[in-house]
Design a protein around this motif. Structure first.
Motif, PDB file in Angstrom:
ATOM      1  N   ALA A 291       0.597  -0.996  -0.470  1.00 40.88           N
ATOM      2  CA  ALA A 291      -0.059  -0.062   0.052  1.00 40.88           C
ATOM      3  C   ALA A 291       0.871   1.144   0.425  1.00 40.88           C
ATOM      4  CB  ALA A 291      -0.462   0.108   1.260  1.00 40.88           C
ATOM      5  N   LYS A 292       0.269   2.569  -0.980  1.00 39.87           N
ATOM      6  CA  LYS A 292       1.363   3.784  -0.546  1.00 39.87           C
ATOM      7  C   LYS A 292       0.205   5.199   0.225  1.00 39.87           C
ATOM      8  CE  LYS A 292       3.010   2.627  -4.830  1.00 39.87           C
ATOM      9  NZ  LYS A 292       2.581   1.602  -5.236  1.00 39.87           N
ATOM     10  N   SER A 293       0.964   5.254   0.436  1.00 39.50           N
ATOM     11  CA  SER A 293      -0.031   6.724   1.169  1.00 39.50           C
ATOM     12  C   SER A 293      -0.728   6.337   2.612  1.00 39.50           C
ATOM     13  CB  SER A 293      -0.514   7.885   0.775  1.00 39.50           C
ATOM     14  OG  SER A 293      -0.124   7.689  -1.107  1.00 39.50           O
ATOM     15  N   GLU A 294       0.101   4.988   3.260  1.00 39.61           N
ATOM     16  CA  GLU A 294      -0.228   4.703   4.647  1.00 39.61           C
ATOM     17  C   GLU A 294       0.613   4.192   5.082  1.00 39.61           C
ATOM     18  OE1 GLU A 294      -2.409   0.656   4.670  1.00 39.61           O
ATOM     19  OE2 GLU A 294      -3.300   1.637   2.946  1.00 39.61           O
ATOM     20  N   ILE A 295       0.886   4.507   6.577  1.00 44.91           N
ATOM     21  CA  ILE A 295       1.764   4.292   7.539  1.00 44.91           C
ATOM     22  C   ILE A 295       1.786   2.619   7.576  1.00 44.91           C
ATOM     23  CG2 ILE A 295       2.769   3.825  10.122  1.00 44.91           C
ATOM     24  CD1 ILE A 295       1.536   6.523  10.101  1.00 44.91           C
ATOM     25  N   LEU A 296       2.805   1.569   7.265  1.00 39.50           N
ATOM     26  CA  LEU A 296       2.587   0.412   7.234  1.00 39.50           C
ATOM     27  C   LEU A 296       4.039  -0.310   8.984  1.00 39.50           C
ATOM     28  CD1 LEU A 296       2.886  -0.417   3.465  1.00 39.50           C
ATOM     29  CD2 LEU A 296       1.117  -0.190   5.233  1.00 39.50           C
ATOM     30  N   VAL A 297       3.535  -1.999   8.886  1.00 40.59           N
ATOM     31  CA  VAL A 297       4.472  -2.365   9.830  1.00 40.59           C
ATOM     32  C   VAL A 297       4.881  -3.127   8.377  1.00 40.59           C
ATOM     33  CG1 VAL A 297       4.359  -3.718  11.843  1.00 40.59           C
ATOM     34  CG2 VAL A 297       3.024  -2.243  11.737  1.00 40.59           C
ATOM     35  N   LEU A 298       6.264  -3.109   8.431  1.00 42.65           N
ATOM     36  CA  LEU A 298       6.936  -4.018   7.455  1.00 42.65           C
ATOM     37  C   LEU A 298       6.244  -5.463   7.647  1.00 42.65           C
ATOM     38  CD1 LEU A 298       9.909  -2.756   6.072  1.00 42.65           C
ATOM     39  CD2 LEU A 298       8.024  -2.566   4.073  1.00 42.65           C
ATOM     40  N   LYS A 299       6.773  -5.756   9.535  1.00 36.74           N
ATOM     41  CA  LYS A 299       6.656  -7.532   9.139  1.00 36.74           C
ATOM     42  C   LYS A 299       5.046  -7.556   8.935  1.00 36.74           C
ATOM     43  CE  LYS A 299       6.562  -6.433  14.210  1.00 36.74           C
ATOM     44  NZ  LYS A 299       7.040  -7.366  15.828  1.00 36.74           N
TER      45      LYS A 299
END
Length: 110
Positions: free
Chosen positions: A9-17
């Motif tokens: 996803a783009k333009s949102e906060i992510l938790v990579l794991k």
């Protein structure tokens, strides 16, 4: 316009794991970007799974996202834990082993 980064996803906060799952008895990969200059890939290793010794044409920067992985470079073993990183230099033999269930971000710069 072609996508530069994919499968995330783009333009949102992510938790990579959380962007890749463990699969029993498997190494799972998710390519986020690939071009002649750089490759960015998420990996998950089930405990005991591995990518055997090989060499890369680029410097490979690994960051552990979850668990613990054993990184072997030129025959020397390094145990990588969550939040730790290591660079596997271009042209040097290296391998990755899931010491326990292990997730990593791999960035290869060519």
């Amino acid at each position: 316009m072609s996508m530069k980064i994919k499968n995330i996803a783009k333009s949102e906060i992510l938790v990579l794991k959380e962007q890749i799952s463990y699969q029993e008895g498997q190494v799972v990969s998710k390519t986020l970007a690939q071009n002649p200059a750089v490759s960015i890939t998420l990996f998950s290793f089930a405990k005991g799974e591995e990518i055997s010794t090989h060499e890369s044409g680029g410097d490979a920067f690994v960051t552990c996202l979850d668990g613990a992985g054993k990184i072997t470079i030129d025959g020397t073993e390094y145990l990588l834990h969550e939040g730790e990183s290591i660079v596997m230099p271009a042209g040097h033999p290296h391998a990755v082993y899931g010491q326990e269930a292990f997730k990593m971000l791999l960035i290869v710069v060519f």
